[in-house]
Design a protein around this motif. Structure first.
Motif, PDB file in Angstrom:
ATOM      1  N   ASN A 173       0.887  -1.098  -0.114  1.00  0.00           N
ATOM      2  CA  ASN A 173       0.150   0.075   0.140  1.00  0.00           C
ATOM      3  C   ASN A 173       0.822   1.347   0.099  1.00  0.00           C
ATOM      4  N   SER A 174       1.871   1.267   0.709  1.00  0.00           N
ATOM      5  CA  SER A 174       2.977   2.499   0.631  1.00  0.00           C
ATOM      6  C   SER A 174       3.471   2.609  -0.521  1.00  0.00           C
ATOM      7  N   VAL A 175       3.876   1.689  -1.128  1.00  0.00           N
ATOM      8  CA  VAL A 175       4.391   1.474  -2.616  1.00  0.00           C
ATOM      9  C   VAL A 175       3.484   2.202  -3.577  1.00  0.00           C
ATOM     10  N   VAL A 221       5.065  11.334   0.922  1.00  0.00           N
ATOM     11  CA  VAL A 221       3.860  10.443   0.983  1.00  0.00           C
ATOM     12  C   VAL A 221       4.152   9.136   1.704  1.00  0.00           C
ATOM     13  N   TRP A 222       5.577   8.718   1.532  1.00  0.00           N
ATOM     14  CA  TRP A 222       5.857   7.425   2.205  1.00  0.00           C
ATOM     15  C   TRP A 222       5.790   7.601   3.712  1.00  0.00           C
ATOM     16  N   ASN A 223       6.303   8.893   4.463  1.00  0.00           N
ATOM     17  CA  ASN A 223       6.232   8.981   5.524  1.00  0.00           C
ATOM     18  C   ASN A 223       5.058   9.752   6.209  1.00  0.00           C
ATOM     19  N   PRO A 236      12.651   0.126   0.101  1.00  0.00           N
ATOM     20  CA  PRO A 236      11.903   0.868  -0.889  1.00  0.00           C
ATOM     21  C   PRO A 236      12.522   2.304  -1.114  1.00  0.00           C
ATOM     22  N   LEU A 237      12.814   3.017   0.103  1.00  0.00           N
ATOM     23  CA  LEU A 237      13.371   4.283  -0.024  1.00  0.00           C
ATOM     24  C   LEU A 237      14.624   4.236  -0.748  1.00  0.00           C
ATOM     25  N   LEU A 238      15.583   3.344  -0.155  1.00  0.00           N
ATOM     26  CA  LEU A 238      16.948   3.163  -0.522  1.00  0.00           C
ATOM     27  C   LEU A 238      16.785   2.873  -2.063  1.00  0.00           C
ATOM     28  N   VAL A 239      16.112   1.986  -2.528  1.00  0.00           N
ATOM     29  CA  VAL A 239      15.885   1.652  -3.931  1.00  0.00           C
ATOM     30  C   VAL A 239      15.604   2.768  -4.840  1.00  0.00           C
TER      31      VAL A 239
END
Length: 312
Positions: free
Chosen positions: A107-109, A240-242, A290-293
């Protein structure tokens, strides 16, 4: 009169003194500059080291803590290695509630990916329009954009919830996706990039060749503003992720929650049930992957083309 009998010119103290003082200043000048340069480098490097430690030390603790079980987590020091239990912790995270954590991660992605791609495109289009087009109340509308930059996102959560409840949109993915498409800071940043990277002469040449405003934007403006688009997309993705308050207020179904809210729920469980603590820490470690990627994949697009936009 012969040349040997001519009087010789004498050097007076007035002409000799400036030479001695000049040589003395040349000897003392470089040393003082070296001392000042060393102090400035020491200050800058010290601040960089402190800032790097402030960002790296918590992540390093997260890596060490995710390899421990509940007993070692409370029984050993922060950066000590206990029984290596990383894979066991990941397996517990995957088994908890039927793999609900990876549903939260997906969902976060989705929220961050759609918000980054579409939200950044909307911001770039709006910034391009504010820079290149002339229309009524242009400056006043851009003033509202700047006011939106100053308003924190948490202050708009309750009004957006009331609006979403009026149209029956709460507890749906649209209650999170639609608000994140609006990014006032992205519009401001896009206008700056448009003014810097899109020359008016290029658009004028395209107009003379018969290209309309929309075609000029997608064929010329958007490729020239691609570094700005990537920059805005990265900021939007991280934001949005945070994002925590908006999905916390809008969503009640746990299957629709992002990973930030889901881990917060597990954190509440860990108070009466300490076995949830390793899962909270391991889930936090998995949530930053996912943030690092995203940063690694988009870094070359972000750096490349920073000097583009000139008239060829």
């Amino acid at each position: 009169m012969s040349a040997s009998t001519l009087p010789r010119p004498r050097t007076t103290p007035d002409t000799a003194t400036p030479r001695r003082t000049g040589s003395r200043s040349n000897r003392t000048g470089p040393s003082s500059n070296r001392g000042g340069g060393f102090a400035s480098k020491l200050t800058v490097n010290g601040l960089l080291i402190i800032g790097s430690a402030y960002m790296v030390v918590p992540v390093l603790w997260l890596v060490f803590a995710s390899t421990k079980n509940a007993a070692d987590l409370y029984g050993t020091s922060a950066y000590a290695l206990g029984n290596f239990s990383l894979f066991e912790n990941i397996a517990n995270v995957a088994k908890q509630d039927g793999g609900l954590f990876f549903r939260w991660l997906g969902n976060s992605v989705m929220y961050a990916g759609v918000g980054a791609v579409l939200g950044s495109l909307i911001s770039v289009m709006a910034g391009y329009a504010f820079d290149k087009f002339q229309f009524r109340w242009k400056d006043s509308l851009f003033g509202f954009v700047l006011v939106g930059v100053l308003i924190p996102n948490t202050a708009t959560v309750l009004p957006m919830y009331l609006l979403a409840s009026l149209v029956g949109m709460t507890n749906t993915i649209w209650a999170v996706l639609i608000p994140v498409l609006c990014n006032p800071f992205g519009v401001y940043l896009a206008r700056v990039y448009s003014a810097s990277y899109v020359p008016a002469e290029t658009l004028e040449a395209a107009r003379m060749d018969g290209a309309g405003p929309i075609r000029s934007f997608f064929s010329l403006g958007l490729p020239m503003m691609m570094p700005g688009y990537i920059t805005i997309a990265l900021f939007q993705f991280v934001g949005v992720w945070n994002n925590f308050m908006l999905p916390l207020v809008m969503l009640q179904d746990q299957k629709l929650l992002p990973v930030s809210v889901g881990i917060s729920i597990w954190q509440g469980y860990s108070v009466p049930q300490p076995e949830f603590t390793p899962m909270v820490i391991t889930g936090s470690l998995l949530s930053i992957i996912p943030l690092l990627v995203a940063f690694i994949m988009l870094q070359r697009f972000w750096k490349s083309g920073l000097t583009t936009g000139s008239v060829k």
